[in-house]
Design a protein around this motif. Structure first.
Motif, PDB file in Angstrom:
ATOM      1  N   GLY A  49      19.011-114.108 -45.247  1.00  0.00           N
ATOM      2  CA  GLY A  49      20.026-114.312 -44.220  1.00  0.00           C
ATOM      3  C   GLY A  49      19.853-113.246 -43.152  1.00  0.00           C
ATOM      4  O   GLY A  49      18.762-113.062 -42.622  1.00  0.00           O
ATOM      5  N   ASN A  50      20.910-112.515 -42.866  1.00  0.00           N
ATOM      6  CA  ASN A  50      20.784-111.431 -41.894  1.00  0.00           C
ATOM      7  C   ASN A  50      20.811-110.050 -42.556  1.00  0.00           C
ATOM      8  O   ASN A  50      20.829-109.044 -41.866  1.00  0.00           O
ATOM      9  N   ARG A  51      20.750-110.001 -43.888  1.00  0.00           N
ATOM     10  CA  ARG A  51      20.732-108.725 -44.611  1.00  0.00           C
ATOM     11  C   ARG A  51      19.293-108.306 -44.865  1.00  0.00           C
ATOM     12  O   ARG A  51      18.470-109.102 -45.309  1.00  0.00           O
ATOM     13  N   MET A  52      18.996-107.052 -44.559  1.00  0.00           N
ATOM     14  CA  MET A  52      17.655-106.517 -44.782  1.00  0.00           C
ATOM     15  C   MET A  52      17.687-105.451 -45.861  1.00  0.00           C
ATOM     16  O   MET A  52      18.672-104.735 -46.025  1.00  0.00           O
ATOM     17  N   PHE A  53      16.566-105.339 -46.554  1.00  0.00           N
ATOM     18  CA  PHE A  53      16.393-104.399 -47.642  1.00  0.00           C
ATOM     19  C   PHE A  53      15.045-103.714 -47.445  1.00  0.00           C
ATOM     20  O   PHE A  53      14.025-104.382 -47.336  1.00  0.00           O
ATOM     21  N   MET A  54      15.050-102.394 -47.340  1.00  0.00           N
ATOM     22  CA  MET A  54      13.823-101.625 -47.133  1.00  0.00           C
ATOM     23  C   MET A  54      13.497-100.827 -48.395  1.00  0.00           C
ATOM     24  O   MET A  54      14.385-100.200 -48.984  1.00  0.00           O
ATOM     25  N   ILE A  55      12.233-100.861 -48.785  1.00  0.00           N
ATOM     26  CA  ILE A  55      11.739-100.048 -49.889  1.00  0.00           C
ATOM     27  C   ILE A  55      10.725 -99.078 -49.306  1.00  0.00           C
ATOM     28  O   ILE A  55       9.793 -99.490 -48.614  1.00  0.00           O
ATOM     29  N   MET A  56      10.931 -97.797 -49.579  1.00  0.00           N
ATOM     30  CA  MET A  56       9.985 -96.774 -49.123  1.00  0.00           C
ATOM     31  C   MET A  56       9.477 -96.006 -50.338  1.00  0.00           C
ATOM     32  O   MET A  56      10.273 -95.467 -51.106  1.00  0.00           O
ATOM     33  N   GLU A  57       8.172 -95.993 -50.504  1.00  0.00           N
ATOM     34  CA  GLU A  57       7.527 -95.122 -51.491  1.00  0.00           C
ATOM     35  C   GLU A  57       7.075 -93.902 -50.702  1.00  0.00           C
ATOM     36  O   GLU A  57       6.358 -94.039 -49.704  1.00  0.00           O
ATOM     37  N   VAL A  58       7.516 -92.729 -51.123  1.00  0.00           N
ATOM     38  CA  VAL A  58       7.270 -91.515 -50.341  1.00  0.00           C
ATOM     39  C   VAL A  58       6.627 -90.440 -51.192  1.00  0.00           C
ATOM     40  O   VAL A  58       6.739 -90.443 -52.423  1.00  0.00           O
ATOM     41  N   ASP A  59       5.962 -89.491 -50.518  1.00  0.00           N
ATOM     42  CA  ASP A  59       5.376 -88.378 -51.252  1.00  0.00           C
ATOM     43  C   ASP A  59       6.476 -87.411 -51.696  1.00  0.00           C
ATOM     44  O   ASP A  59       7.635 -87.536 -51.299  1.00  0.00           O
ATOM     45  N   ASP A  60       6.098 -86.465 -52.540  1.00  0.00           N
ATOM     46  CA  ASP A  60       7.083 -85.555 -53.134  1.00  0.00           C
ATOM     47  C   ASP A  60       7.718 -84.604 -52.121  1.00  0.00           C
ATOM     48  O   ASP A  60       8.766 -84.024 -52.403  1.00  0.00           O
ATOM     49  N   ASP A  61       7.106 -84.440 -50.949  1.00  0.00           N
ATOM     50  CA  ASP A  61       7.650 -83.545 -49.919  1.00  0.00           C
ATOM     51  C   ASP A  61       8.562 -84.264 -48.924  1.00  0.00           C
ATOM     52  O   ASP A  61       9.121 -83.634 -48.040  1.00  0.00           O
ATOM     53  N   PHE A  62       8.707 -85.575 -49.074  1.00  0.00           N
ATOM     54  CA  PHE A  62       9.500 -86.344 -48.117  1.00  0.00           C
ATOM     55  C   PHE A  62      10.983 -85.984 -48.192  1.00  0.00           C
ATOM     56  O   PHE A  62      11.553 -85.828 -49.262  1.00  0.00           O
ATOM     57  N   THR A  63      11.581 -85.859 -47.003  1.00  0.00           N
ATOM     58  CA  THR A  63      13.039 -85.795 -46.872  1.00  0.00           C
ATOM     59  C   THR A  63      13.400 -86.583 -45.621  1.00  0.00           C
ATOM     60  O   THR A  63      12.565 -86.763 -44.720  1.00  0.00           O
ATOM     61  N   PHE A  64      14.631 -87.016 -45.542  1.00  0.00           N
ATOM     62  CA  PHE A  64      15.062 -87.728 -44.337  1.00  0.00           C
ATOM     63  C   PHE A  64      15.132 -86.774 -43.145  1.00  0.00           C
ATOM     64  O   PHE A  64      14.931 -87.181 -42.008  1.00  0.00           O
ATOM     65  N   GLU A  65      15.363 -85.496 -43.416  1.00  0.00           N
ATOM     66  CA  GLU A  65      15.347 -84.488 -42.352  1.00  0.00           C
ATOM     67  C   GLU A  65      13.939 -84.325 -41.795  1.00  0.00           C
ATOM     68  O   GLU A  65      13.750 -84.206 -40.579  1.00  0.00           O
ATOM     69  N   LYS A  66      12.932 -84.303 -42.680  1.00  0.00           N
ATOM     70  CA  LYS A  66      11.544 -84.220 -42.238  1.00  0.00           C
ATOM     71  C   LYS A  66      11.188 -85.460 -41.413  1.00  0.00           C
ATOM     72  O   LYS A  66      10.539 -85.360 -40.368  1.00  0.00           O
ATOM     73  N   LYS A  67      11.644 -86.630 -41.859  1.00  0.00           N
ATOM     74  CA  LYS A  67      11.380 -87.865 -41.111  1.00  0.00           C
ATOM     75  C   LYS A  67      11.968 -87.776 -39.709  1.00  0.00           C
ATOM     76  O   LYS A  67      11.308 -88.123 -38.732  1.00  0.00           O
ATOM     77  N   ALA A  68      13.190 -87.279 -39.591  1.00  0.00           N
ATOM     78  CA  ALA A  68      13.831 -87.141 -38.276  1.00  0.00           C
ATOM     79  C   ALA A  68      13.055 -86.164 -37.394  1.00  0.00           C
ATOM     80  O   ALA A  68      12.892 -86.402 -36.190  1.00  0.00           O
ATOM     81  N   ALA A  69      12.566 -85.064 -37.971  1.00  0.00           N
ATOM     82  CA  ALA A  69      11.798 -84.080 -37.196  1.00  0.00           C
ATOM     83  C   ALA A  69      10.485 -84.676 -36.706  1.00  0.00           C
ATOM     84  O   ALA A  69      10.090 -84.466 -35.555  1.00  0.00           O
ATOM     85  N   VAL A  70       9.800 -85.419 -37.564  1.00  0.00           N
ATOM     86  CA  VAL A  70       8.552 -86.071 -37.155  1.00  0.00           C
ATOM     87  C   VAL A  70       8.841 -87.104 -36.067  1.00  0.00           C
ATOM     88  O   VAL A  70       8.140 -87.173 -35.056  1.00  0.00           O
ATOM     89  N   ASP A  71       9.883 -87.902 -36.260  1.00  0.00           N
ATOM     90  CA  ASP A  71      10.240 -88.924 -35.266  1.00  0.00           C
ATOM     91  C   ASP A  71      10.486 -88.306 -33.899  1.00  0.00           C
ATOM     92  O   ASP A  71      10.151 -88.906 -32.873  1.00  0.00           O
ATOM     93  N   ALA A  72      11.068 -87.113 -33.883  1.00  0.00           N
ATOM     94  CA  ALA A  72      11.377 -86.442 -32.613  1.00  0.00           C
ATOM     95  C   ALA A  72      10.114 -86.105 -31.825  1.00  0.00           C
ATOM     96  O   ALA A  72      10.168 -85.925 -30.608  1.00  0.00           O
ATOM     97  N   ASN A  73       8.969 -86.028 -32.509  1.00  0.00           N
ATOM     98  CA  ASN A  73       7.700 -85.744 -31.842  1.00  0.00           C
ATOM     99  C   ASN A  73       7.075 -86.980 -31.192  1.00  0.00           C
ATOM    100  O   ASN A  73       6.049 -86.867 -30.524  1.00  0.00           O
ATOM    101  N   TYR A  74       7.667 -88.128 -31.423  1.00  0.00           N
ATOM    102  CA  TYR A  74       7.147 -89.383 -30.887  1.00  0.00           C
ATOM    103  C   TYR A  74       8.192 -89.999 -29.959  1.00  0.00           C
ATOM    104  O   TYR A  74       9.146 -90.623 -30.433  1.00  0.00           O
ATOM    105  N   PRO A  75       8.037 -89.864 -28.639  1.00  0.00           N
ATOM    106  CA  PRO A  75       9.017 -90.433 -27.707  1.00  0.00           C
ATOM    107  C   PRO A  75       9.190 -91.946 -27.887  1.00  0.00           C
ATOM    108  O   PRO A  75      10.260 -92.484 -27.637  1.00  0.00           O
ATOM    109  N   GLU A  76       8.147 -92.612 -28.351  1.00  0.00           N
ATOM    110  CA  GLU A  76       8.216 -94.061 -28.557  1.00  0.00           C
ATOM    111  C   GLU A  76       9.227 -94.419 -29.644  1.00  0.00           C
ATOM    112  O   GLU A  76       9.779 -95.521 -29.640  1.00  0.00           O
TER     113      GLU A  76
END
Length: 111
Positions: A49-76
């Motif tokens: 329907g309109n519900r989405m479900f995301m699965i992320m397999e991540v390395d042991d160093d992954f954090t959502f804070e790290k993801k946000a910091a990396v994202d900030a380096n990409y203006p796109e």
């Protein structure tokens, strides 16, 4: 390795849902680069329907804070998120500003 499962809704409009899926058939290379650089080893998104479900397999160093910091380096990334918000909507119980919400595991086999 860790696994994170998240949920989000799309606007309940078949044309918008189709357009959203079109964008995900050709995700911008910079978005894919930021995903990989942040420590996400594999990402899958499913829809019913309109519900989405995301699965992320991540390395042991992954954090959502790290993801946000990396994202900030990409203006796109900001442009992509703004574009996607044309098709997405928060879950009914989300707090203001929340998009993808982590899901709680309620069952697992231990075979």
């Amino acid at each position: 390795m860790q696994r994170h499962c998240l949920a989000l809704d799309l606007k309940d409009d078949p044309d918008l849902i189709e357009k959203y899926e079109e964008y995900h058939r050709e995700v911008w290379p910079e978005i894919l680069a930021s995903i990989k650089e942040s420590g996400i080893l594999e990402m899958q998104i499913y829809r019913v329907g309109n519900r989405m479900f995301m699965i992320m397999e991540v390395d042991d160093d992954f954090t959502f804070e790290k993801k946000a910091a990396v994202d900030a380096n990409y203006p796109e990334n900001e442009k992509w998120e703004e574009l996607m918000w044309n098709y997405q909507q928060a879950l009914p119980f989300a707090k203001p500003g929340e998009k993808w919400l982590p899901m709680k595991k309620v069952f697992q086999t231990d075979w």
